[in-house]
Structures are given as structure tokens and as C-alpha cells.
Write a protein that holds these residues in place. Structure first.
Motif, PDB file in Angstrom:
ATOM      1  N   UNK A  32       0.832  -1.210   0.000  1.00  0.00           N
ATOM      2  CA  UNK A  32       0.000   0.000   0.000  1.00  0.00           C
ATOM      3  C   UNK A  32       0.862   1.253   0.000  1.00  0.00           C
ATOM      4  N   UNK A  33       0.594   2.198   0.877  1.00  0.00           N
ATOM      5  CA  UNK A  33       1.306   3.491   0.825  1.00  0.00           C
ATOM      6  C   UNK A  33       2.778   3.377   1.208  1.00  0.00           C
ATOM      7  N   UNK A  34       3.156   2.346   1.960  1.00  0.00           N
ATOM      8  CA  UNK A  34       4.562   2.170   2.321  1.00  0.00           C
ATOM      9  C   UNK A  34       5.393   1.677   1.148  1.00  0.00           C
ATOM     10  N   UNK A  35       4.773   0.900   0.276  1.00  0.00           N
ATOM     11  CA  UNK A  35       5.480   0.344  -0.866  1.00  0.00           C
ATOM     12  C   UNK A  35       6.280  -0.892  -0.510  1.00  0.00           C
ATOM     13  N   UNK A  36       7.252  -1.202  -1.344  1.00  0.00           N
ATOM     14  CA  UNK A  36       8.116  -2.380  -1.226  1.00  0.00           C
ATOM     15  C   UNK A  36       9.341  -1.952  -0.424  1.00  0.00           C
ATOM     16  N   UNK A  37       9.297  -2.223   0.866  1.00  0.00           N
ATOM     17  CA  UNK A  37      10.320  -1.736   1.795  1.00  0.00           C
ATOM     18  C   UNK A  37      10.754  -2.855   2.744  1.00  0.00           C
ATOM     19  N   UNK A  38      11.939  -2.740   3.334  1.00  0.00           N
ATOM     20  CA  UNK A  38      12.351  -3.716   4.349  1.00  0.00           C
ATOM     21  C   UNK A  38      11.469  -3.613   5.596  1.00  0.00           C
ATOM     22  N   UNK A  39      11.467  -4.683   6.365  1.00  0.00           N
ATOM     23  CA  UNK A  39      10.800  -4.726   7.672  1.00  0.00           C
ATOM     24  C   UNK A  39       9.300  -4.421   7.611  1.00  0.00           C
ATOM     25  N   UNK A  40       8.653  -4.932   6.589  1.00  0.00           N
ATOM     26  CA  UNK A  40       7.201  -4.785   6.465  1.00  0.00           C
ATOM     27  C   UNK A  40       6.596  -6.187   6.436  1.00  0.00           C
ATOM     28  N   UNK A  41       5.441  -6.362   7.034  1.00  0.00           N
ATOM     29  CA  UNK A  41       4.795  -7.672   7.115  1.00  0.00           C
ATOM     30  C   UNK A  41       3.911  -7.883   5.883  1.00  0.00           C
ATOM     31  N   UNK A  42       4.491  -8.439   4.825  1.00  0.00           N
ATOM     32  CA  UNK A  42       3.734  -8.673   3.589  1.00  0.00           C
ATOM     33  C   UNK A  42       2.745  -9.824   3.723  1.00  0.00           C
ATOM     34  N   UNK A  43       2.989 -10.746   4.642  1.00  0.00           N
ATOM     35  CA  UNK A  43       2.011 -11.801   4.901  1.00  0.00           C
ATOM     36  C   UNK A  43       0.724 -11.164   5.409  1.00  0.00           C
ATOM     37  N   UNK A  44       0.849 -10.205   6.266  1.00  0.00           N
ATOM     38  CA  UNK A  44      -0.318  -9.487   6.781  1.00  0.00           C
ATOM     39  C   UNK A  44      -0.967  -8.656   5.668  1.00  0.00           C
ATOM     40  N   UNK A  45      -0.130  -8.072   4.806  1.00  0.00           N
ATOM     41  CA  UNK A  45      -0.644  -7.242   3.715  1.00  0.00           C
ATOM     42  C   UNK A  45      -1.552  -8.041   2.780  1.00  0.00           C
TER      43      UNK A  45
END
Length: 123
Positions: A32-45
Motif C-alpha cells: 500500500x502506501x509504504x510500498x516495497x520496503x524492508x521490515x514490512x509484514x507482507x504476509x499481513x498485507x
């Protein structure tokens, strides 16, 4: 109405419906607004999202990062030998063209281990 005319109309309706699916495609900005970044929970996304053939993933990231579609082993091991897709243009559009699982990582130093990895299933 002649039987042959009914068959032609039926075939035309089917063709229109098949082609119309492309118009229903969804574009997803990964993270979403954060984009493709380190330390983000993509499983949750991905929770609550369904992906279909024709949808497009948009990876937005800063210089120094990238996106690669890799095999399942590549995803588990955070390696991108012979990627199915690769881009480092900071605004990458990835059309989902086949049913099944898709695996994405960033190949920048430490990125994948820092959470820049995504696994989705396309129905």
C-alpha cells in the motif's frame, strides 16, 4: 430465429465475457502506501486480498532495491538465480499471467532477510 443465428450470438456473448475479464483486473500496490520496503509484514498485507490472472502487482521502491519473481526454493533461500521477472526501475508493474503460487524477493544486500519477500496465490 434460425438455430445457426443462436449459435453465433451465443459464441459472441462468450467471447465478450472472456475478454471483459481483463477490464475487471485489479492493480495492487504492494505494501500500500509504504510500498516495497524492508521490515514490512507482507504476509499481513495479503490477508483479505484475492489475486486472479490479469491482476497487476505494482512494486514501488527506492534506489538500491529491486524486485524479482523467483522459484519457491529461491524464495525460501533468498536467492534469485534465473528469475522469472526482474526489475530495478523503482516502479515495477508485474502482470499475474498464470494460476498458482508466485514468489517475489528483493535481491539487494540483506533485503530479502529483512522482509522484502512476498508469496501470493493466484486463483
Amino acid at each position: 430465429m434460425p438455430r445457426s443465428a443462436i449459435k453465433i450470438i451465443f459464441a459472441a456473448v462468450i467471447a465478450v465475457l472472456c475478454c471483459a475479464r481483463r477490464g475487471w483486473a485489479t492493480q495492487y500496490t504492494v505494501g500500500d502506501r509504504l510500498g516495497w520496503v524492508p521490515n514490512h509484514d507482507y504476509t499481513r498485507w495479503i490477508n483479505g486480498r484475492t489475486f486472479a490472472v490479469g491482476d497487476v502487482l505494482i512494486f514501488m521502491y527506492e534506489k538500491g532495491h529491486d524486485v524479482a519473481e523467483v522459484s519457491q526454493d529461491g524464495w525460501f533461500e533468498c536467492r534469485a538465480e534465473n528469475p522469472l521477472f526482474y526489475s530495478k526501475n523503482m516502479d515495477s508493474y508485474v502482470p499475474l499471467e498464470r494460476v498458482g503460487e508466485h514468489y517475489f524477493i528483493s535481491t539487494g544486500p540483506g533485503d530479502c532477510h529483512a522482509g522484502m519477500n512476498l508469496k501470493i496465490n493466484v486463483a
